[in-house]
Design a protein around this motif. Sequence first.
Motif, PDB file in Angstrom:
ATOM      1  N   LEU A   5       0.831  -1.197   0.000  1.00 42.95           N
ATOM      2  CA  LEU A   5       0.000   0.000   0.000  1.00 42.95           C
ATOM      3  C   LEU A   5       0.875   1.261   0.000  1.00 42.95           C
ATOM      4  O   LEU A   5       0.600   2.216  -0.738  1.00 42.95           O
ATOM      5  N   HIS A   6       1.924   1.235   0.800  1.00 38.48           N
ATOM      6  CA  HIS A   6       2.855   2.371   0.854  1.00 38.48           C
ATOM      7  C   HIS A   6       3.540   2.560  -0.501  1.00 38.48           C
ATOM      8  O   HIS A   6       3.661   3.688  -1.000  1.00 38.48           O
ATOM      9  N   LYS A   7       3.960   1.448  -1.103  1.00 36.55           N
ATOM     10  CA  LYS A   7       4.619   1.497  -2.414  1.00 36.55           C
ATOM     11  C   LYS A   7       3.663   2.060  -3.472  1.00 36.55           C
ATOM     12  O   LYS A   7       4.038   2.915  -4.283  1.00 36.55           O
ATOM     13  N   LEU A   8       2.409   1.612  -3.457  1.00 34.37           N
ATOM     14  CA  LEU A   8       1.428   2.084  -4.424  1.00 34.37           C
ATOM     15  C   LEU A   8       1.111   3.569  -4.222  1.00 34.37           C
ATOM     16  O   LEU A   8       0.973   4.315  -5.195  1.00 34.37           O
ATOM     17  N   ASN A   9       0.994   3.990  -2.975  1.00 36.39           N
ATOM     18  CA  ASN A   9       0.757   5.417  -2.685  1.00 36.39           C
ATOM     19  C   ASN A   9       1.926   6.264  -3.184  1.00 36.39           C
ATOM     20  O   ASN A   9       1.721   7.347  -3.746  1.00 36.39           O
ATOM     21  N   SER A  10       3.137   5.789  -2.971  1.00 35.85           N
ATOM     22  CA  SER A  10       4.326   6.510  -3.447  1.00 35.85           C
ATOM     23  C   SER A  10       4.325   6.595  -4.971  1.00 35.85           C
ATOM     24  O   SER A  10       4.646   7.645  -5.551  1.00 35.85           O
ATOM     25  N   GLU A  11       3.959   5.495  -5.600  1.00 38.17           N
ATOM     26  CA  GLU A  11       3.893   5.465  -7.061  1.00 38.17           C
ATOM     27  C   GLU A  11       2.856   6.462  -7.580  1.00 38.17           C
ATOM     28  O   GLU A  11       3.087   7.191  -8.555  1.00 38.17           O
ATOM     29  N   LEU A  12       1.694   6.494  -6.924  1.00 40.95           N
ATOM     30  CA  LEU A  12       0.640   7.429  -7.312  1.00 40.95           C
ATOM     31  C   LEU A  12       1.096   8.878  -7.172  1.00 40.95           C
ATOM     32  O   LEU A  12       0.856   9.705  -8.060  1.00 40.95           O
ATOM     33  N   LEU A  13       1.754   9.187  -6.072  1.00 38.10           N
ATOM     34  CA  LEU A  13       2.251  10.553  -5.861  1.00 38.10           C
ATOM     35  C   LEU A  13       3.278  10.938  -6.918  1.00 38.10           C
ATOM     36  O   LEU A  13       3.256  12.066  -7.447  1.00 38.10           O
ATOM     37  N   GLU A  14       4.155  10.012  -7.226  1.00 38.45           N
ATOM     38  CA  GLU A  14       5.190  10.284  -8.239  1.00 38.45           C
ATOM     39  C   GLU A  14       4.545  10.495  -9.614  1.00 38.45           C
ATOM     40  O   GLU A  14       4.924  11.407 -10.355  1.00 38.45           O
ATOM     41  N   THR A 128      -4.177   5.276 -13.415  1.00 43.10           N
ATOM     42  CA  THR A 128      -5.436   4.541 -13.277  1.00 43.10           C
ATOM     43  C   THR A 128      -5.167   3.094 -12.858  1.00 43.10           C
ATOM     44  O   THR A 128      -5.841   2.553 -11.966  1.00 43.10           O
ATOM     45  N   ASN A 129      -4.164   2.465 -13.476  1.00 42.86           N
ATOM     46  CA  ASN A 129      -3.830   1.076 -13.146  1.00 42.86           C
ATOM     47  C   ASN A 129      -3.316   0.944 -11.713  1.00 42.86           C
ATOM     48  O   ASN A 129      -3.693   0.017 -10.991  1.00 42.86           O
ATOM     49  N   VAL A 130      -2.467   1.856 -11.287  1.00 44.85           N
ATOM     50  CA  VAL A 130      -1.930   1.809  -9.924  1.00 44.85           C
ATOM     51  C   VAL A 130      -3.053   2.067  -8.923  1.00 44.85           C
ATOM     52  O   VAL A 130      -3.119   1.426  -7.872  1.00 44.85           O
ATOM     53  N   ASN A 131      -3.942   2.983  -9.261  1.00 43.42           N
ATOM     54  CA  ASN A 131      -5.088   3.258  -8.395  1.00 43.42           C
ATOM     55  C   ASN A 131      -5.957   2.004  -8.240  1.00 43.42           C
ATOM     56  O   ASN A 131      -6.438   1.695  -7.149  1.00 43.42           O
ATOM     57  N   ARG A 132      -6.147   1.296  -9.345  1.00 44.59           N
ATOM     58  CA  ARG A 132      -6.922   0.056  -9.308  1.00 44.59           C
ATOM     59  C   ARG A 132      -6.230  -0.972  -8.421  1.00 44.59           C
ATOM     60  O   ARG A 132      -6.865  -1.621  -7.582  1.00 44.59           O
ATOM     61  N   GLN A 133      -4.921  -1.090  -8.570  1.00 43.63           N
ATOM     62  CA  GLN A 133      -4.151  -2.019  -7.724  1.00 43.63           C
ATOM     63  C   GLN A 133      -4.280  -1.644  -6.255  1.00 43.63           C
ATOM     64  O   GLN A 133      -4.426  -2.515  -5.393  1.00 43.63           O
TER      65      GLN A 133
END
Length: 141
Positions: A5-14, A128-133
Amino acid sequence: MELNLHKLNSELLELQRLIGIANLRLEEKNEELRRLNSALSQLQLNKSDFNRTKSICIEPEFTTKTLHGNNATKIHNFRENELQVSFSAISDKDISDAENRIIVQINQIKQEIYVIESNISSMETQHTNVNRQKREVENQS
């Protein structure tokens, strides 16, 4: 799961940061394109005015009744020594070359805009894909 979850949030922010930067760059390129199109239009208007005015200034229509003697000589000398020199200094080729350089720049900017728009679209798809993940990970908890 917390790490994911932390990794995905970081990816979304980036991705949001990169999309924001790309959108700013896109705005700059669109403004640059607008200025170049305006410059080209103005140059083309000036070219028309220049060509129209050139013949009027270099070869004004005077009759023997209009000017004669000293006045005719002064006008003739002014036309040959100043007006023709001024108009000859700027050739049609120079103006056309400037037009061509601006057109090349316009085409280059259009290509850059296309690339930026493609990159933004790709990043938005990634987002969109990262948000879905992220939602999937959150639903698993």
